[in-house]
Design an enzyme around this catalytic site. Structure first.
Site, PDB file in Angstrom:
ATOM      1  N   SER A   1       0.845  -1.310   0.230  1.00 21.23           N
ATOM      2  CA  SER A   1      -0.069   0.246  -0.072  1.00 21.23           C
ATOM      3  C   SER A   1       1.048   1.041   0.159  1.00 21.23           C
ATOM      4  CB  SER A   1      -1.004   0.456   0.824  1.00 21.23           C
ATOM      5  OG  SER A   1      -1.635   1.615   1.326  1.00 21.23           O
TER       6      SER A   1
ATOM      7  N   TYR B   1      -1.696  -1.011  10.628  1.00 18.82           N
ATOM      8  CA  TYR B   1      -2.026  -1.619   9.632  1.00 18.82           C
ATOM      9  C   TYR B   1      -0.925  -1.552   8.740  1.00 18.82           C
ATOM     10  CZ  TYR B   1      -3.876  -1.549   4.777  1.00 18.82           C
ATOM     11  OH  TYR B   1      -4.336  -1.778   3.142  1.00 18.82           O
TER      12      TYR B   1
ATOM     13  N   LYS C   1       1.641  -4.065   6.767  1.00 17.15           N
ATOM     14  CA  LYS C   1       2.299  -3.951   5.214  1.00 17.15           C
ATOM     15  C   LYS C   1       3.701  -4.266   4.850  1.00 17.15           C
ATOM     16  CE  LYS C   1      -1.621  -4.469   3.221  1.00 17.15           C
ATOM     17  NZ  LYS C   1      -2.516  -5.514   2.392  1.00 17.15           N
TER      18      LYS C   1
HETATM   19  P1  NAD Z   1     -11.101  -6.493   1.460  1.00 20.24           P
HETATM   20  O1  NAD Z   1     -11.647  -6.350   2.599  1.00 20.24           O
HETATM   21  O2  NAD Z   1     -12.449  -5.771   0.672  1.00 20.24           O
HETATM   22  O3  NAD Z   1     -10.927  -7.991   0.950  1.00 20.24           O
HETATM   23  C1  NAD Z   1      -9.853  -8.106   1.803  1.00 20.24           C
HETATM   24  C2  NAD Z   1     -10.308  -9.892   1.482  1.00 20.24           C
HETATM   25  O4  NAD Z   1      -9.482 -10.528   2.381  1.00 20.24           O
HETATM   26  C3  NAD Z   1     -11.600  -9.712   2.066  1.00 20.24           C
HETATM   27  O5  NAD Z   1     -12.992 -10.505   1.050  1.00 20.24           O
HETATM   28  C4  NAD Z   1     -11.451 -10.710   3.545  1.00 20.24           C
HETATM   29  O6  NAD Z   1     -13.323 -11.134   3.861  1.00 20.24           O
HETATM   30  C5  NAD Z   1     -10.179 -11.506   3.346  1.00 20.24           C
HETATM   31  N1  NAD Z   1      -9.642 -11.851   4.358  1.00 20.24           N
HETATM   32  C6  NAD Z   1      -9.249 -11.211   5.376  1.00 20.24           C
HETATM   33  N2  NAD Z   1      -8.615 -11.811   6.306  1.00 20.24           N
HETATM   34  C7  NAD Z   1      -8.674 -12.935   5.569  1.00 20.24           C
HETATM   35  C8  NAD Z   1      -8.418 -14.689   5.846  1.00 20.24           C
HETATM   36  N3  NAD Z   1      -7.453 -13.983   7.372  1.00 20.24           N
HETATM   37  N4  NAD Z   1      -8.336 -15.435   5.546  1.00 20.24           N
HETATM   38  C9  NAD Z   1      -9.103 -15.636   4.184  1.00 20.24           C
HETATM   39  N5  NAD Z   1      -9.692 -14.043   3.436  1.00 20.24           N
HETATM   40  C10 NAD Z   1      -9.489 -12.704   4.341  1.00 20.24           C
HETATM   41  O7  NAD Z   1     -10.278  -5.291   0.470  1.00 20.24           O
HETATM   42  P2  NAD Z   1      -9.572  -5.298  -0.147  1.00 20.24           P
HETATM   43  O8  NAD Z   1     -10.173  -3.407  -0.732  1.00 20.24           O
HETATM   44  O9  NAD Z   1     -10.167  -5.858  -1.382  1.00 20.24           O
HETATM   45  O10 NAD Z   1      -7.805  -5.419  -0.532  1.00 20.24           O
HETATM   46  C11 NAD Z   1      -7.308  -6.158  -0.619  1.00 20.24           C
HETATM   47  C12 NAD Z   1      -5.767  -6.063  -0.138  1.00 20.24           C
HETATM   48  O11 NAD Z   1      -5.533  -4.605  -0.556  1.00 20.24           O
HETATM   49  C13 NAD Z   1      -5.821  -6.230   1.197  1.00 20.24           C
HETATM   50  O12 NAD Z   1      -4.670  -6.926   1.684  1.00 20.24           O
HETATM   51  C14 NAD Z   1      -5.773  -4.184   1.460  1.00 20.24           C
HETATM   52  O13 NAD Z   1      -4.878  -4.250   2.300  1.00 20.24           O
HETATM   53  C15 NAD Z   1      -4.846  -4.056  -0.228  1.00 20.24           C
HETATM   54  N6  NAD Z   1      -5.180  -2.376   0.072  1.00 20.24           N
HETATM   55  C16 NAD Z   1      -5.718  -2.647  -0.052  1.00 20.24           C
HETATM   56  C17 NAD Z   1      -6.528  -0.614  -0.339  1.00 20.24           C
HETATM   57  C18 NAD Z   1      -7.485   0.224  -0.977  1.00 20.24           C
HETATM   58  O14 NAD Z   1      -7.874   1.040  -0.808  1.00 20.24           O
HETATM   59  N7  NAD Z   1      -8.772  -1.213  -0.687  1.00 20.24           N
HETATM   60  C19 NAD Z   1      -4.644  -0.260  -0.780  1.00 20.24           C
HETATM   61  C20 NAD Z   1      -3.337  -0.994  -0.472  1.00 20.24           C
HETATM   62  C21 NAD Z   1      -4.275  -1.664   0.141  1.00 20.24           C
HETATM   63  N1  UFG Z   2     -11.957  11.367   3.626  1.00 11.48           N
HETATM   64  C1  UFG Z   2     -12.233  13.020   3.599  1.00 11.48           C
HETATM   65  N2  UFG Z   2     -13.606  11.711   4.696  1.00 11.48           N
HETATM   66  C2  UFG Z   2     -13.804   9.917   4.786  1.00 11.48           C
HETATM   67  C3  UFG Z   2     -12.975  10.006   4.218  1.00 11.48           C
HETATM   68  C4  UFG Z   2     -12.312  10.622   3.958  1.00 11.48           C
HETATM   69  O1  UFG Z   2     -12.514  14.409   3.933  1.00 11.48           O
HETATM   70  O2  UFG Z   2     -15.133  10.530   5.455  1.00 11.48           O
HETATM   71  C5  UFG Z   2     -10.468  12.258   2.665  1.00 11.48           C
HETATM   72  C6  UFG Z   2      -8.938  11.813   4.023  1.00 11.48           C
HETATM   73  O3  UFG Z   2      -8.935  12.289   4.790  1.00 11.48           O
HETATM   74  C7  UFG Z   2      -8.466  11.909   2.847  1.00 11.48           C
HETATM   75  C8  UFG Z   2      -8.764  11.637   1.348  1.00 11.48           C
HETATM   76  O4  UFG Z   2     -10.153  11.315   1.415  1.00 11.48           O
HETATM   77  O5  UFG Z   2      -7.580  12.977   2.130  1.00 11.48           O
HETATM   78  C9  UFG Z   2      -9.120   9.691   0.897  1.00 11.48           C
HETATM   79  O6  UFG Z   2      -9.262   9.043   2.767  1.00 11.48           O
HETATM   80  P1  UFG Z   2      -9.379   7.585   1.922  1.00 11.48           P
HETATM   81  O7  UFG Z   2      -9.261   7.103   3.717  1.00 11.48           O
HETATM   82  O8  UFG Z   2     -10.034   7.322   1.076  1.00 11.48           O
HETATM   83  O9  UFG Z   2      -7.819   7.071   2.117  1.00 11.48           O
HETATM   84  P2  UFG Z   2      -6.268   7.305   2.295  1.00 11.48           P
HETATM   85  O10 UFG Z   2      -5.921   7.790   1.805  1.00 11.48           O
HETATM   86  O11 UFG Z   2      -6.235   7.764   3.588  1.00 11.48           O
HETATM   87  O12 UFG Z   2      -6.071   5.538   2.831  1.00 11.48           O
HETATM   88  C10 UFG Z   2      -6.233   5.112   1.695  1.00 11.48           C
HETATM   89  C11 UFG Z   2      -6.765   3.415   2.580  1.00 11.48           C
HETATM   90  C12 UFG Z   2      -5.059   3.293   2.834  1.00 11.48           C
HETATM   91  C13 UFG Z   2      -4.198   2.833   2.161  1.00 11.48           C
HETATM   92  C14 UFG Z   2      -4.329   4.472   1.046  1.00 11.48           C
HETATM   93  C15 UFG Z   2      -3.298   4.088   0.319  1.00 11.48           C
HETATM   94  O13 UFG Z   2      -7.304   3.528   3.195  1.00 11.48           O
HETATM   95  O14 UFG Z   2      -5.437   2.103   4.042  1.00 11.48           O
HETATM   96  O15 UFG Z   2      -5.451   4.769   1.030  1.00 11.48           O
HETATM   97  O16 UFG Z   2      -3.332   3.180  -0.832  1.00 11.48           O
HETATM   98  F1  UFG Z   2      -3.156   2.336   2.317  1.00 11.48           F
END
Ligand code: NAD
Ligand code: UFG
Length: 350
Positions: A130, A154, A158
């Site tokens: 991430s 979190y 990572k």
């Molecule tokens: P998500 O929660 O939709 O998907 C993750 C899935 O993993 C879920 O379906 C959950 O049920 C499953 N899971 C969690 N723990 C488990 C376990 N122990 N065994 C089996 N299944 C398990 O999240 P996402 O947005 O699809 O994210 C996927 C990956 O990408 C995550 O590792 C997250 O940290 C990473 N990531 C997401 C974002 C974002 O903004 N969505 C940004 C950066 C990194």
């Molecule tokens: N924000 C608001 N109101 C809300 C939610 C978010 O103003 O209700 C703002 C935040 O302050 C930020 C921007 O919108 O300025 C984006 O916020 P997000 O929570 O959507 O995303 P972040 O960049 O904070 O973090 C996300 C994921 C992290 C990941 C990161 C980079 O939550 O897990 O993107 O991938 F690490």
């Protein structure tokens, strides 16, 4: 090249489901595993419907990665060529309040997976890292060489998993690992049949906006309007989920084609920064809905401006994002309006 077996952990989740669909469309055979902690099996059913004939190449197993025996059974039934590892918990605020839950799930889940992979001689891995590892970057765009840091539990999971992967690969050069650092994935598949469906109150901007638009929440709190940005609100690199999924296909081809890969990091972003208010305006335009705003304090741990350097992914993965925020908002709204309660409407709404 696509005639391969891929294990996708977290395959029912937001990024997992979109990636599974693209893998099937590309011709891969996919086994998706998920414990459904933060997802619904309906997502897998929808992916199968969207995949048409390729659905014959999809299997789903409800497995928790920490259940070594169950995972071992999955590996015993199929010889996997690679694993894409999405499964993990991802709510930043919750991770700070429940550190053991996060360390247990994300670290033990990953270590168990790596051990079972090694036992079955499957040593090709793509891991979901991430942009959170860039913290509050000293400069932008963020390049993969920046020294990483963690601002919360979190993010630390990572960083630790990235380090585990590097150490593992150093210890055994048969391992070939790509760490993908995602920026802010948003939007949905253009069909509107799969999308993001977080449980509980959304932490992230776009799912929150979407729930305001469909009437599930009254207003969006904007966390801070005194940042040093064009309109005072935080700037992020939003990337369309279909582009992000496509980045995984590019990374998979890299793993299979480039024998020199050891453990490599790539950013997946667009290289463009967009403020909260710009994103709200784009969503209002796409949906025709007014999003009421409440100006709130900054959210602790948030950075001012974060966006990606996309050069390395362009050069080495031959991948770049194609979509802009208009398409992201259009597809997010299409998903939201077709599925205002996500995959499973509560009884009172159905
Ligand atoms: P998500 O929660 O939709 O998907 C993750 C899935 O993993 C879920 O379906 C959950 O049920 C499953 N899971 C969690 N723990 C488990 C376990 N122990 N065994 C089996 N299944 C398990 O999240 P996402 O947005 O699809 O994210 C996927 C990956 O990408 C995550 O590792 C997250 O940290 C990473 N990531 C997401 C974002 C974002 O903004 N969505 C940004 C950066 C990194
Ligand atoms: N924000 C608001 N109101 C809300 C939610 C978010 O103003 O209700 C703002 C935040 O302050 C930020 C921007 O919108 O300025 C984006 O916020 P997000 O929570 O959507 O995303 P972040 O960049 O904070 O973090 C996300 C994921 C992290 C990941 C990161 C980079 O939550 O897990 O993107 O991938 F690490």
């Amino acid at each position: 090249m696509a005639d391969k077996n891929i294990l996708v952990t977290g395959g029912a989740g937001y990024i997992g489901s979109h990636t599974v669909l693209q893998l099937l469309q590309e011709g891969f055979r996919v086994v998706a595993v998920d414990n459904l902690y933060n997802s619904s099996e309906v997502a897998i059913k929808r992916v199968a419907e969207l995949a048409g004939d390729a659905k014959k190449n999809l299997a789903f197993e409800r497995v928790d990665l920490r259940d070594r025996e169950a995972l071992d059974t999955v590996f015993a039934s199929t010889k996997f060529d690679a694993v894409i590892h999405f499964a993990g918990l991802k709510a930043v605020g919750e991770s700070v309040h429940k550190p053991l839950l996060y360390y247990n799930n994300n670290l033990i889940g990953t270590i168990t997976l790596l051990e079972v992979m090694a036992a079955h001689d499957c040593k090709n891995l793509i891991f979901s890292s991430s942009a959170t590892v860039y913290g509050w970057p000293k400069q932008v765009p963020c390049t993969e060489e920046f020294s990483p840091s963690a601002a919360n539990v979190y993010g630390r999971t990572k960083l630790i998993i990235e380090d585990i992967c590097r150490d593992l690969q150093k210890s055994d050069s048969d391992w070939r690992i790509i760490l993908l650092r995602y920026f802010n994935p948003v939007g949905a598949h253009p069909s509107g049949d799969i999308g993001e469906d977080p449980r509980g109150i959304p932490n992230n901007l776009m799912p929150f906006i979407q729930q305001v638009a469909v009437g599930r929440r009254p207003a969006l709190s904007v966390y801070g309007n005194d940042y040093n940005t064009s309109d005072g609100t935080g700037v992020r690199d939003y990337i369309h989920i279909v582009d992000l999924a496509d980045g995984h296909i590019a990374a998979l081809y890299k793993l299979f084609q480039d024998q020199s890969i050891g453990c490599e990091v790539y950013n997946l972003g667009t290289g463009k920064g967009t403020s909260v208010l710009e994103m709200v305006a784009a969503f209002e335009k796409a949906s025709g809905k007014k999003i009421p705003l409440i100006m709130a304090d900054r959210r602790s741990g948030d950075a001012e401006i974060v966006y990606a350097s996309t050069e390395k992914a362009k050069q080495e993965l031959n991948w770049r994002a194609k979509y802009g925020i208009e398409e992201m908002c259009r597809d997010q709204w299409n998903w939201a309006s077709k599925n205002p309660w996500g995959y499973e409407a509560p009884e009172s709404q159905s």
